[in-house]
Design a protein around this motif. Structure first.
Motif, PDB file in Angstrom:
ATOM      1  N   LEU A  82     -11.261 168.500  70.839  1.00 18.83           N
ATOM      2  CA  LEU A  82     -10.543 167.611  69.918  1.00 18.83           C
ATOM      3  C   LEU A  82      -9.189 168.211  69.542  1.00 18.83           C
ATOM      4  CD1 LEU A  82     -13.423 166.476  67.522  1.00 18.83           C
ATOM      5  CD2 LEU A  82     -12.281 165.071  69.246  1.00 18.83           C
ATOM      6  N   ALA A  83      -9.157 169.514  69.294  1.00 16.09           N
ATOM      7  CA  ALA A  83      -7.903 170.166  68.927  1.00 16.09           C
ATOM      8  C   ALA A  83      -6.910 170.154  70.085  1.00 16.09           C
ATOM      9  CB  ALA A  83      -8.169 171.597  68.473  1.00 16.09           C
ATOM     10  N   GLN A  84      -7.414 170.253  71.297  1.00 18.08           N
ATOM     11  CA  GLN A  84      -6.529 170.190  72.460  1.00 18.08           C
ATOM     12  C   GLN A  84      -5.919 168.798  72.618  1.00 18.08           C
ATOM     13  OE1 GLN A  84      -5.417 172.529  74.373  1.00 18.08           O
ATOM     14  NE2 GLN A  84      -4.452 171.326  75.990  1.00 18.08           N
ATOM     15  N   PHE A  88     -14.321 170.809  58.858  1.00 15.81           N
ATOM     16  CA  PHE A  88     -15.029 170.968  60.122  1.00 15.81           C
ATOM     17  C   PHE A  88     -15.252 172.454  60.394  1.00 15.81           C
ATOM     18  CE2 PHE A  88     -13.448 166.855  62.449  1.00 15.81           C
ATOM     19  CZ  PHE A  88     -13.925 166.077  61.413  1.00 15.81           C
ATOM     20  N   ASP A  89     -14.217 173.252  60.166  1.00 17.70           N
ATOM     21  CA  ASP A  89     -14.303 174.678  60.438  1.00 17.70           C
ATOM     22  C   ASP A  89     -15.348 175.350  59.549  1.00 17.70           C
ATOM     23  OD1 ASP A  89     -13.146 177.035  61.850  1.00 17.70           O
ATOM     24  OD2 ASP A  89     -12.612 177.639  59.813  1.00 17.70           O
ATOM     25  N   ASN A  90     -15.432 174.955  58.279  1.00 14.97           N
ATOM     26  CA  ASN A  90     -16.464 175.508  57.385  1.00 14.97           C
ATOM     27  C   ASN A  90     -17.861 175.228  57.932  1.00 14.97           C
ATOM     28  OD1 ASN A  90     -14.622 174.452  54.416  1.00 14.97           O
ATOM     29  ND2 ASN A  90     -14.453 176.375  55.566  1.00 14.97           N
ATOM     30  N   ALA A  91     -18.088 174.000  58.374  1.00 13.19           N
ATOM     31  CA  ALA A  91     -19.411 173.643  58.889  1.00 13.19           C
ATOM     32  C   ALA A  91     -19.729 174.416  60.158  1.00 13.19           C
ATOM     33  CB  ALA A  91     -19.488 172.139  59.151  1.00 13.19           C
ATOM     34  N   ALA A  92     -18.721 174.601  61.023  1.00 12.33           N
ATOM     35  CA  ALA A  92     -18.937 175.364  62.252  1.00 12.33           C
ATOM     36  C   ALA A  92     -19.202 176.833  61.958  1.00 12.33           C
ATOM     37  CB  ALA A  92     -17.729 175.222  63.174  1.00 12.33           C
ATOM     38  N   ASP A  93     -18.701 177.314  60.836  1.00 12.14           N
ATOM     39  CA  ASP A  93     -18.940 178.709  60.436  1.00 12.14           C
ATOM     40  C   ASP A  93     -20.214 178.880  59.613  1.00 12.14           C
ATOM     41  OD1 ASP A  93     -16.586 179.431  61.659  1.00 12.14           O
ATOM     42  OD2 ASP A  93     -15.416 179.522  59.816  1.00 12.14           O
ATOM     43  N   MET A  94     -20.978 177.806  59.385  1.00 12.62           N
ATOM     44  CA  MET A  94     -22.137 177.839  58.496  1.00 12.62           C
ATOM     45  C   MET A  94     -21.723 178.329  57.119  1.00 12.62           C
ATOM     46  SD  MET A  94     -24.754 176.711  60.211  1.00 12.62           S
ATOM     47  CE  MET A  94     -25.299 176.452  61.897  1.00 12.62           C
ATOM     48  N   GLY A 109      -4.775 170.970  63.986  1.00 12.94           N
ATOM     49  CA  GLY A 109      -5.199 170.706  62.623  1.00 12.94           C
ATOM     50  C   GLY A 109      -6.590 170.112  62.524  1.00 12.94           C
ATOM     51  N   VAL A 110      -7.193 169.767  63.655  1.00 12.63           N
ATOM     52  CA  VAL A 110      -8.526 169.146  63.634  1.00 12.63           C
ATOM     53  C   VAL A 110      -9.549 169.986  62.873  1.00 12.63           C
ATOM     54  CG1 VAL A 110     -10.502 168.484  65.074  1.00 12.63           C
ATOM     55  CG2 VAL A 110      -8.195 167.721  65.684  1.00 12.63           C
ATOM     56  N   PRO A 111      -9.635 171.308  63.064  1.00 11.60           N
ATOM     57  CA  PRO A 111     -10.648 172.076  62.322  1.00 11.60           C
ATOM     58  C   PRO A 111     -10.511 171.977  60.806  1.00 11.60           C
ATOM     59  CG  PRO A 111      -9.812 173.361  64.163  1.00 11.60           C
ATOM     60  CD  PRO A 111      -8.937 172.156  64.061  1.00 11.60           C
ATOM     61  N   ASN A 112      -9.330 171.585  60.323  1.00 11.00           N
ATOM     62  CA  ASN A 112      -9.122 171.475  58.880  1.00 11.00           C
ATOM     63  C   ASN A 112      -9.449 170.098  58.320  1.00 11.00           C
ATOM     64  OD1 ASN A 112      -8.116 174.147  58.735  1.00 11.00           O
ATOM     65  ND2 ASN A 112      -6.115 173.436  59.463  1.00 11.00           N
ATOM     66  N   GLU A 113      -9.890 169.182  59.175  1.00  3.76           N
ATOM     67  CA  GLU A 113     -10.320 167.867  58.695  1.00  3.76           C
ATOM     68  C   GLU A 113     -11.521 168.028  57.760  1.00  3.76           C
ATOM     69  OE1 GLU A 113      -9.326 164.600  59.323  1.00  3.76           O
ATOM     70  OE2 GLU A 113      -7.497 165.425  60.200  1.00  3.76           O
ATOM     71  N   ARG A 114     -11.612 167.140  56.756  1.00  4.64           N
ATOM     72  CA  ARG A 114     -12.699 167.213  55.777  1.00  4.64           C
ATOM     73  C   ARG A 114     -13.919 166.410  56.241  1.00  4.64           C
ATOM     74  NH1 ARG A 114     -10.555 169.083  50.824  1.00  4.64           N
ATOM     75  NH2 ARG A 114      -8.753 170.373  51.413  1.00  4.64           N
ATOM     76  N   ILE A 115     -15.085 166.989  56.103  1.00  2.00           N
ATOM     77  CA  ILE A 115     -16.334 166.293  56.434  1.00  2.00           C
ATOM     78  C   ILE A 115     -16.434 164.987  55.657  1.00  2.00           C
ATOM     79  CG2 ILE A 115     -18.850 166.397  56.245  1.00  2.00           C
ATOM     80  CD1 ILE A 115     -18.032 168.249  58.404  1.00  2.00           C
ATOM     81  N   SER A 116     -16.137 165.020  54.368  1.00  2.00           N
ATOM     82  CA  SER A 116     -16.321 163.842  53.509  1.00  2.00           C
ATOM     83  C   SER A 116     -15.365 162.710  53.863  1.00  2.00           C
ATOM     84  CB  SER A 116     -16.139 164.225  52.044  1.00  2.00           C
ATOM     85  OG  SER A 116     -14.852 164.784  51.820  1.00  2.00           O
ATOM     86  N   SER A 117     -14.294 163.001  54.586  1.00  2.00           N
ATOM     87  CA  SER A 117     -13.352 161.953  54.983  1.00  2.00           C
ATOM     88  C   SER A 117     -13.880 161.124  56.144  1.00  2.00           C
ATOM     89  CB  SER A 117     -12.006 162.575  55.384  1.00  2.00           C
ATOM     90  OG  SER A 117     -11.413 163.244  54.294  1.00  2.00           O
ATOM     91  N   HIS A 118     -14.915 161.626  56.814  1.00  3.60           N
ATOM     92  CA  HIS A 118     -15.367 160.966  58.040  1.00  3.60           C
ATOM     93  C   HIS A 118     -16.845 160.593  58.020  1.00  3.60           C
ATOM     94  CE1 HIS A 118     -11.516 161.866  59.925  1.00  3.60           C
ATOM     95  NE2 HIS A 118     -11.611 163.081  59.415  1.00  3.60           N
TER      96      HIS A 118
END
Length: 598
Positions: free
Chosen positions: A324-326, A354-360, A331-340
């Motif tokens: 997705l970032a490619q 997104f990045d927080n969720a991927a990092d647990m 900026g895709v990893p900085n998208e908010r979960i609650s926005s989607h």
């Protein structure tokens, strides 16, 4: 991780086993280009005492036999008959037997667990290769099982009365879960008749349910040409040709004679009875071990289906996000979960990226101790939930906000499910309402790196091919496929074999511990975690030969699955199911081949 079967009902009335041949006036499709390795060169003089033509004509097996009875023999002759059409197995709901080896949850008490689901199997033949027209996970509607059928072989033996013998691998896949039980089938056929079909299962990658299964049933062979038969045959030629070159693991020592490699260290630390297979990718070659079963060696080792379990998390946390970032920007990893994700609009998900969720590191948890939440009743309910609404409700509401997102690691498979949904909704906003995050990974990553169709499907919600992909588990590998994914991440910098940049380099570099400023978060066990990829640091305290510290990023899966991607370009992988995680010895052997530069 805990999981369980959906409650099962009784099967339909028994259909009597029989042998039926349905002819067709339509000619079989031309085989086209030969599969590499064809044609067979034997004369058919095969000595056979097990699964003879008489056995396949009429027998009632009472146990499994040696798996070698299903294998292509050394002196097999080219097939004199061509199979094209559909094989429908009969009477499966009550046929055969089962011998349970491990079953703490007493799945054996469910009637549908003890038998195969209904199967109609269309095949196309190209020379001696028998190719399923339907690859990947097949959704059956059976209360207990779905299945995967992979390519097999067809050949002639003198003792088969002029018929051609066919054998192919198949795997039972637990519904709403990721356990895989590998088996084989065989039968005889010619232009006017077919034998009964013998089947058995003697191997699994499944920590909590182990069994042997066997049976023999009648079958109908409907000789109606398969749609796109020539295309199926041709694509399989390309698939075989695109596989990474394979050598036995012992060849590693002979290929690098000056390195002092002890090949016995690969596979060590895991009880052989619980090891499905292992391998080591290095220098463009996939050095592989055999695939053991309780009845010898699996005759289709290269096609053995291996579950992903949490190795699938890397496909969402690194691969999907990096793709997705490619495509849409870093900026895709900085998208908010609650926005989607509408279900995650509450305060618990405020500010979670997104990045927080991927990092647990969502900041939402009940108990912060190592995988305590993952082993909780809440997570057990998440795994058991099959409908999307139930699974999402637990993922979104199962754990309260405790700390600022991005600051503390607490492992939740449900967080990866939520991440997958958020990325899917983001993708839909970019590409349109029919976009699917797993299908994007399939079409934009897996197909370009030339994985086989076993990787192109996933377990999804609602036991449906169109449900939400689980993300945190539910994919499938083979030896070749997992080596190709590791090559993409560890050797090719996110580029396809054709040189196309598939993954955003910045996301991939962080995931693979190539950014000293972004190691991820500590897990409390001496390991790091970044974008759904684990990492272990090795120093001189691990081995005096390690003159400089280095990190090894790795994928890890429930039961005993590891894919360790070393900074010298070597990847060691193994699939087992007795909760044994031992791979440091393989790192030491790999370090003899090239420096472990951090």
């Amino acid at each position: 991780m805990s999981t369980r079967f959906i409650a099962a009902g009784l099967c339909a009335a028994v259909v009597a086993a029989c042998i039926t041949f349905v002819p067709s006036n339509s000619p079989a499709a031309a085989a086209g280009t030969a599969v590499p390795g064809d044609p067979l060169t034997g004369d058919g003089a095969v000595v056979r005492a097990v699964l003879t033509a008489r056995d396949l004509a009429s027998a009632t097996p009472t146990a499994t036999v040696a798996d070698s009875a299903f294998a292509l023999p050394a002196n097999a002759a080219p097939p004199s008959h061509e199979f094209q059409g559909a094989l429908t197995l009969k009477g499966l709901a009550t046929a055969g037997g089962i011998s349970v080896i491990r079953d703490p949850y007493r799945y054996r008490s469910i009637a549908t667990v003890r038998h195969l689901p209904e199967m109609t199997l269309p095949f196309v033949q190209n020379g001696s290769h028998l190719i399923p027209a339907k690859r990947g996970l097949q959704i059956t509607g059976n209360p207990s099982w779905n299945y995967i059928v992979s390519p097999g072989r067809a050949w002639d033996e003198d003792g088969d009365g002029g018929k051609t013998r066919a054998a192919f691998p198949f795997a039972l896949v637990e519904r709403n879960a990721n356990c895989v039980h590998n088996g084989v089938m065989t039968f005889l056929f010619d232009g006017s008749s077919n034998s009964q079909v013998r089947y058995q299962i003697t191997q699994e990658t499944c920590e909590y349910f182990k069994f042997d299964m066997w049976g023999q049933v009648g079958a109908t062979y409907n000789r109606t040409p398969v749609a796109d038969a020539a295309g199926i045959a041709g694509r399989y030629v390309s698939e075989v040709g695109d596989r990474i070159p394979v050598k036995p693991i012992a060849a590693l020592a002979t290929d690098y004679p000056g390195a002092g490699i002890d090949v016995g260290k690969f596979g060590s630390g895991v009880t052989p009875a619980h090891m499905s297979t292992y391998g080591f990718y290095f220098g463009g070659t996939n050095y592989v071990a055999s695939c053991g079963t309780r009845k010898g060696t699996y005759p289709f080792c290269g096609q053995m289906v291996l579950p992903s379990y949490s190795t699938a998390k890397t496909m969402l946390g690194t691969v999907a996000m990096a793709r997705l970032a490619q495509r849409y920007g870093t900026g895709v990893p900085n998208e908010r979960i609650s926005s989607h994700v509408a279900e995650a609009a509450g305060k618990s998900w405020s500010g979670v990226t997104f990045d927080n969720a991927a990092d647990m590191a969502t900041g939402n948890y009940t108990r912060a101790g190592y995988e305590l939440d993952e082993g909780s009743a809440t997570m057990a309910d998440f795994f058991a939930a099959e409908p999307y609404s139930e699974k999402m409700d637990i993922a979104a509401n199962g754990y309260p906000r405790k700390i600022t997102p991005g600051t503390k690691w607490v492992y939740h498979t449900s967080d990866t499910f939520l991440l997958g949904r958020a990325q899917q909704q983001y993708l839909k906003a970019q590409d349109g309402g029919t976009a699917d995050i797993f299908n994007m990974v399939r079409d934009h990553v897996l197909k370009p790196i030339k994985t086989s169709p076993e990787t192109w499907t996933s377990v999804r919600t609602d036991n449906s091919a169109t449900g939400q992909a689980f993300g945190g588990y539910g994919m499938f590998w083979t030896q070749d496929n997992i080596a190709k994914v590791a090559r993409l991440l560890n050797n090719d910098g996110g580029k396809s074999p054709a040189g196309t940049q598939l993954l955003a380099p910045s996301v991939l570099a962080a995931s693979m511990q190539q950014k000293s400023s972004d190691r991820g978060l500590p897990t409390g066990t001496g390991l790091m975690y970044n974008n759904n990829v684990w990492a272990k640091q090795f120093t001189a305290s691990d081995d005096p030969s390690y003159l400089s510290p280095f990190y090894v990023p790795f994928m890890s899966g429930f039961g005993g699955i590891t894919v360790a991607m070393m900074p010298n370009g070597g990847t060691y992988y193994y699939f087992s199911d007795d909760n044994e995680f031992a791979w440091s010895a393989a790192v030491k052997e790999s370090s003899k081949l090239a420096p472990m530069a951090d």
